[in-house]
Design a protein around this motif. Sequence first.
Motif, PDB file in Angstrom:
ATOM      1  N   CYS A  47       0.854  -1.205   0.000  1.00 26.52           N
ATOM      2  CA  CYS A  47       0.000   0.000   0.000  1.00 26.52           C
ATOM      3  C   CYS A  47       0.883   1.245   0.000  1.00 26.52           C
ATOM      4  CB  CYS A  47      -0.925   0.015   1.220  1.00 26.52           C
ATOM      5  SG  CYS A  47      -0.079   0.242   2.779  1.00 26.52           S
ATOM      6  N   PRO A  48       0.299   2.434  -0.296  1.00 24.68           N
ATOM      7  CA  PRO A  48       1.090   3.661  -0.194  1.00 24.68           C
ATOM      8  C   PRO A  48       1.608   3.822   1.240  1.00 24.68           C
ATOM      9  CG  PRO A  48      -1.007   4.086  -1.295  1.00 24.68           C
ATOM     10  CD  PRO A  48      -1.079   2.692  -0.741  1.00 24.68           C
ATOM     11  N   ARG A  49       2.865   4.253   1.360  1.00 26.97           N
ATOM     12  CA  ARG A  49       3.447   4.388   2.703  1.00 26.97           C
ATOM     13  C   ARG A  49       2.673   5.411   3.526  1.00 26.97           C
ATOM     14  NH1 ARG A  49       9.157   5.689   0.956  1.00 26.97           N
ATOM     15  NH2 ARG A  49       9.589   6.214   3.110  1.00 26.97           N
ATOM     16  N   LEU A  98     -11.853  -7.854   7.003  1.00 27.36           N
ATOM     17  CA  LEU A  98     -12.165  -8.778   5.896  1.00 27.36           C
ATOM     18  C   LEU A  98     -11.815 -10.228   6.258  1.00 27.36           C
ATOM     19  CD1 LEU A  98     -10.882  -6.621   2.873  1.00 27.36           C
ATOM     20  CD2 LEU A  98     -13.254  -7.040   3.559  1.00 27.36           C
ATOM     21  N   GLY A  99     -11.439 -10.457   7.513  1.00 27.77           N
ATOM     22  CA  GLY A  99     -11.202 -11.827   7.966  1.00 27.77           C
ATOM     23  C   GLY A  99      -9.747 -12.267   7.955  1.00 27.77           C
ATOM     24  N   ALA A 100      -8.815 -11.344   7.678  1.00 24.33           N
ATOM     25  CA  ALA A 100      -7.402 -11.722   7.683  1.00 24.33           C
ATOM     26  C   ALA A 100      -6.940 -12.009   9.113  1.00 24.33           C
ATOM     27  CB  ALA A 100      -6.566 -10.603   7.081  1.00 24.33           C
ATOM     28  N   GLN A 101      -5.963 -12.906   9.227  1.00 25.11           N
ATOM     29  CA  GLN A 101      -5.431 -13.251  10.549  1.00 25.11           C
ATOM     30  C   GLN A 101      -3.948 -12.904  10.620  1.00 25.11           C
ATOM     31  OE1 GLN A 101      -6.564 -17.318  10.785  1.00 25.11           O
ATOM     32  NE2 GLN A 101      -8.704 -16.800  11.128  1.00 25.11           N
ATOM     33  N   GLU A 102      -3.435 -12.898  11.853  1.00 18.96           N
ATOM     34  CA  GLU A 102      -2.009 -12.595  12.091  1.00 18.96           C
ATOM     35  C   GLU A 102      -1.603 -11.332  11.326  1.00 18.96           C
ATOM     36  OE1 GLU A 102       0.350 -16.186  11.389  1.00 18.96           O
ATOM     37  OE2 GLU A 102      -1.455 -17.318  11.912  1.00 18.96           O
ATOM     38  N   VAL A 103      -2.429 -10.316  11.422  1.00 23.91           N
ATOM     39  CA  VAL A 103      -2.233  -9.079  10.659  1.00 23.91           C
ATOM     40  C   VAL A 103      -1.118  -8.245  11.297  1.00 23.91           C
ATOM     41  CG1 VAL A 103      -3.367  -6.940   9.960  1.00 23.91           C
ATOM     42  CG2 VAL A 103      -4.640  -9.093   9.918  1.00 23.91           C
ATOM     43  N   ALA A 104      -0.115  -7.903  10.509  1.00 28.59           N
ATOM     44  CA  ALA A 104       1.020  -7.143  11.053  1.00 28.59           C
ATOM     45  C   ALA A 104       1.435  -6.053  10.069  1.00 28.59           C
ATOM     46  CB  ALA A 104       2.204  -8.082  11.314  1.00 28.59           C
ATOM     47  N   PRO A 105       1.196  -4.768  10.421  1.00 27.74           N
ATOM     48  CA  PRO A 105       1.644  -3.688   9.535  1.00 27.74           C
ATOM     49  C   PRO A 105       3.170  -3.573   9.534  1.00 27.74           C
ATOM     50  CG  PRO A 105       0.400  -2.811  11.429  1.00 27.74           C
ATOM     51  CD  PRO A 105       0.485  -4.286  11.613  1.00 27.74           C
ATOM     52  N   LEU A 106       3.741  -3.446   8.353  1.00 27.06           N
ATOM     53  CA  LEU A 106       5.189  -3.252   8.187  1.00 27.06           C
ATOM     54  C   LEU A 106       5.367  -2.043   7.273  1.00 27.06           C
ATOM     55  CD1 LEU A 106       6.041  -6.996   7.444  1.00 27.06           C
ATOM     56  CD2 LEU A 106       6.445  -5.797   9.593  1.00 27.06           C
ATOM     57  N   ALA A 107       6.602  -1.648   6.997  1.00 26.60           N
ATOM     58  CA  ALA A 107       6.803  -0.491   6.118  1.00 26.60           C
ATOM     59  C   ALA A 107       6.321  -0.829   4.705  1.00 26.60           C
ATOM     60  CB  ALA A 107       8.275  -0.108   6.089  1.00 26.60           C
ATOM     61  N   GLY A 108       5.381  -0.052   4.192  1.00 34.06           N
ATOM     62  CA  GLY A 108       4.927  -0.234   2.802  1.00 34.06           C
ATOM     63  C   GLY A 108       3.885  -1.304   2.609  1.00 34.06           C
ATOM     64  N   GLY A 109       3.401  -1.902   3.684  1.00 37.19           N
ATOM     65  CA  GLY A 109       2.368  -2.915   3.503  1.00 37.19           C
ATOM     66  C   GLY A 109       2.029  -3.653   4.776  1.00 37.19           C
ATOM     67  N   VAL A 110       1.220  -4.700   4.630  1.00 38.22           N
ATOM     68  CA  VAL A 110       0.719  -5.441   5.784  1.00 38.22           C
ATOM     69  C   VAL A 110       0.843  -6.936   5.508  1.00 38.22           C
ATOM     70  CG1 VAL A 110      -1.356  -5.926   7.160  1.00 38.22           C
ATOM     71  CG2 VAL A 110      -0.895  -3.590   6.395  1.00 38.22           C
ATOM     72  N   LYS A 111       1.448  -7.630   6.458  1.00 40.82           N
ATOM     73  CA  LYS A 111       1.570  -9.078   6.369  1.00 40.82           C
ATOM     74  C   LYS A 111       0.311  -9.691   6.972  1.00 40.82           C
ATOM     75  CE  LYS A 111       4.722 -12.057   8.540  1.00 40.82           C
ATOM     76  NZ  LYS A 111       5.882 -12.270   9.340  1.00 40.82           N
ATOM     77  N   PHE A 112      -0.210 -10.746   6.374  1.00 40.53           N
ATOM     78  CA  PHE A 112      -1.352 -11.413   7.005  1.00 40.53           C
ATOM     79  C   PHE A 112      -1.427 -12.868   6.575  1.00 40.53           C
ATOM     80  CE2 PHE A 112      -4.527 -11.696   3.527  1.00 40.53           C
ATOM     81  CZ  PHE A 112      -4.033 -10.769   2.613  1.00 40.53           C
ATOM     82  N   ALA A 113      -2.224 -13.631   7.325  1.00 41.35           N
ATOM     83  CA  ALA A 113      -2.439 -15.034   6.986  1.00 41.35           C
ATOM     84  C   ALA A 113      -3.907 -15.228   6.660  1.00 41.35           C
ATOM     85  CB  ALA A 113      -2.040 -15.914   8.163  1.00 41.35           C
ATOM     86  N   ASN A 167      -8.539  -9.004  -2.272  1.00 40.28           N
ATOM     87  CA  ASN A 167      -8.364  -8.427  -3.606  1.00 40.28           C
ATOM     88  C   ASN A 167      -9.603  -7.648  -4.046  1.00 40.28           C
ATOM     89  OD1 ASN A 167      -5.875  -8.967  -5.334  1.00 40.28           O
ATOM     90  ND2 ASN A 167      -6.141 -10.941  -4.318  1.00 40.28           N
ATOM     91  N   ARG A 168     -10.742  -8.226  -3.810  1.00 39.59           N
ATOM     92  CA  ARG A 168     -11.963  -7.583  -4.317  1.00 39.59           C
ATOM     93  C   ARG A 168     -12.443  -6.448  -3.416  1.00 39.59           C
ATOM     94  NH1 ARG A 168     -17.317  -8.815  -7.502  1.00 39.59           N
ATOM     95  NH2 ARG A 168     -18.771  -7.834  -6.090  1.00 39.59           N
ATOM     96  N   GLN A 169     -12.223  -6.570  -2.103  1.00 35.99           N
ATOM     97  CA  GLN A 169     -12.881  -5.613  -1.200  1.00 35.99           C
ATOM     98  C   GLN A 169     -11.953  -4.591  -0.569  1.00 35.99           C
ATOM     99  OE1 GLN A 169     -15.079  -8.631   1.214  1.00 35.99           O
ATOM    100  NE2 GLN A 169     -16.868  -7.545   0.461  1.00 35.99           N
ATOM    101  N   SER A 170     -10.643  -4.849  -0.552  1.00 35.29           N
ATOM    102  CA  SER A 170      -9.775  -3.843   0.063  1.00 35.29           C
ATOM    103  C   SER A 170      -9.778  -2.595  -0.817  1.00 35.29           C
ATOM    104  CB  SER A 170      -8.348  -4.367   0.204  1.00 35.29           C
ATOM    105  OG  SER A 170      -7.505  -3.275   0.585  1.00 35.29           O
ATOM    106  N   ARG A 171      -9.941  -1.446  -0.203  1.00 35.67           N
ATOM    107  CA  ARG A 171      -9.867  -0.185  -0.947  1.00 35.67           C
ATOM    108  C   ARG A 171      -8.477   0.418  -0.852  1.00 35.67           C
ATOM    109  NH1 ARG A 171     -15.255   0.541  -2.142  1.00 35.67           N
ATOM    110  NH2 ARG A 171     -14.492   1.880  -3.784  1.00 35.67           N
ATOM    111  N   VAL A 172      -7.661  -0.084   0.087  1.00 44.86           N
ATOM    112  CA  VAL A 172      -6.383   0.565   0.379  1.00 44.86           C
ATOM    113  C   VAL A 172      -5.183  -0.209  -0.207  1.00 44.86           C
ATOM    114  CG1 VAL A 172      -4.939   1.440   2.257  1.00 44.86           C
ATOM    115  CG2 VAL A 172      -7.409   1.512   2.490  1.00 44.86           C
ATOM    116  N   ALA A 173      -5.309  -1.521  -0.339  1.00 44.85           N
ATOM    117  CA  ALA A 173      -4.174  -2.306  -0.836  1.00 44.85           C
ATOM    118  C   ALA A 173      -3.866  -1.963  -2.293  1.00 44.85           C
ATOM    119  CB  ALA A 173      -4.478  -3.798  -0.719  1.00 44.85           C
ATOM    120  N   SER A 174      -2.570  -1.987  -2.643  1.00 39.88           N
ATOM    121  CA  SER A 174      -2.178  -1.840  -4.047  1.00 39.88           C
ATOM    122  C   SER A 174      -2.112  -3.212  -4.715  1.00 39.88           C
ATOM    123  CB  SER A 174      -0.798  -1.182  -4.154  1.00 39.88           C
ATOM    124  OG  SER A 174      -0.794   0.073  -3.538  1.00 39.88           O
ATOM    125  N   ARG A 175      -1.603  -4.188  -3.978  1.00 39.23           N
ATOM    126  CA  ARG A 175      -1.511  -5.565  -4.469  1.00 39.23           C
ATOM    127  C   ARG A 175      -1.565  -6.526  -3.291  1.00 39.23           C
ATOM    128  NH1 ARG A 175       0.011  -6.583  -9.350  1.00 39.23           N
ATOM    129  NH2 ARG A 175       0.643  -4.801 -10.571  1.00 39.23           N
TER     130      ARG A 175
END
Length: 398
Positions: free
Chosen positions: A13-15, A28-43, A53-61
């Motif tokens: 995502c944008p920094r 949206l149901g993601a687990q183990e969500v961890a924000p890092l620089a430039g994005g978010v790790k999740f399981a 992919n379909r519902q996030s408005r903020v993610a770039s990829r």
Amino acid sequence: MSDDRQHEFFATCPRGLEGVLATELTGLGAQEVAPLAGGVKFAGTWMTCAKANRQSRVASRILWRLRQAPYQSEHDVYRTALALPWAQWFTEQETIKVSVSATKCPLNSLDFVTLRIKDAICDHFRERTGVRPSVDTANPDHRIYAFLDARTVTLYLDTSGEALFKRGLRQVQGEAPLRENLAAGILMLTGWQADDGQGSCQPLLDPMCGSGTFLMEAAQMALGIDAGRGREFGFERIKNFPHAAWQAWRDERDAMPVNIRALPIFGSDKFGDALKLAHYNLENAGLRDVVALKQCDVLEVNAPAENGIWVTNPPYGVRIGEQAALQAMYPQLGDVMKQRFAGWRCYFFTADPALAKGVRLSASKRTVLFNGALECRLFEYKVIAGSNRKPETPVKED
Ligand SMILES: C[S@@+](CC[C@H](N)C(=O)[O-])C[C@H]1O[C@@H](n2cnc3c(N)ncnc32)[C@H](O)[C@@H]1O
């Protein structure tokens, strides 16, 4: 067929928007969500990935994490890539693109690392089928990403395809349009309520709306329209994705009725040409009746409701004459807020450090955000009736 196996993902995502993206993905149901620089790790499962992919408005990829391994040379990276079961995910008839980014990587050339990863994927297919996939840097079927830090390489397969800020809706762009995911993230940072609990939304105004990116995102958020409705995604080409489960879920969402109605979302711009773009884009998205548009100088604008959220990104003059004109306008902008927008929270997204001083109001918050590589700020002004006294809470910079 459902597939409940957990995978690891990284949403870019944008920094500056990592926090709102983490909140969104959790919702949206993601687990183990961890924000890092430039994005978010999740399981999550494949369906979590599809929904993100379909519902996030903020993610770039949304990137699917394939493997992480230590490396000391390009050959180690090659071997890590060669060992992956690429043929389980796509075929040699499809095209690929490899992209590499790195921090503190000791290797001489990232271009060479890119080439070695591409070689590994091609060798994997050639050993099995005698044929190798071709590279297409413009419009590949599959995108492979590698990230290297000082000691480890992480390989990802992209699940988005075209970047997610390409909603497939906006057709024409004005002067310096905002990326859709940046606009949506800013709306979330303002705390604007897309649902006021009474069938409407909190009033929203963009008085320098250009092609209408804030308005379009807000209208969709208020009406519950998925950000990626109607577009394709990279995961639809991944062989082992649970395609039937995705299609059933997508068809169900597509069939949900959308109650198109007028909402207190207001846009204006001084220039008719810019406003035409907003008009065209909203019309094209079937949202023309949702938003009120008006041609008006920001210095003439009146509050369309007793209170609400003003959010805008003013022009940022690159030429010296334009900059001088802009800076001359800032004190007048401050007066407009003070005199006509008491009770509103006003947000300016800008790369111009002179704005904060120029409006002569105390910002209650400053948030650093990046528009690509350009460092910007989101200034918040809580406008209190009859004064520009300092806010009760100390100014903080996030
Ligand atoms: C950076 S652009 C906004 C882009 C918009 N957020 C988008 O995504 O398309 C700034 C806009 O401010 C408008 N503008 C410039 N001076 C203005 C003024 N005095 N009053 C109202 N709008 C103005 C320009 O026409 C331009 O559309």
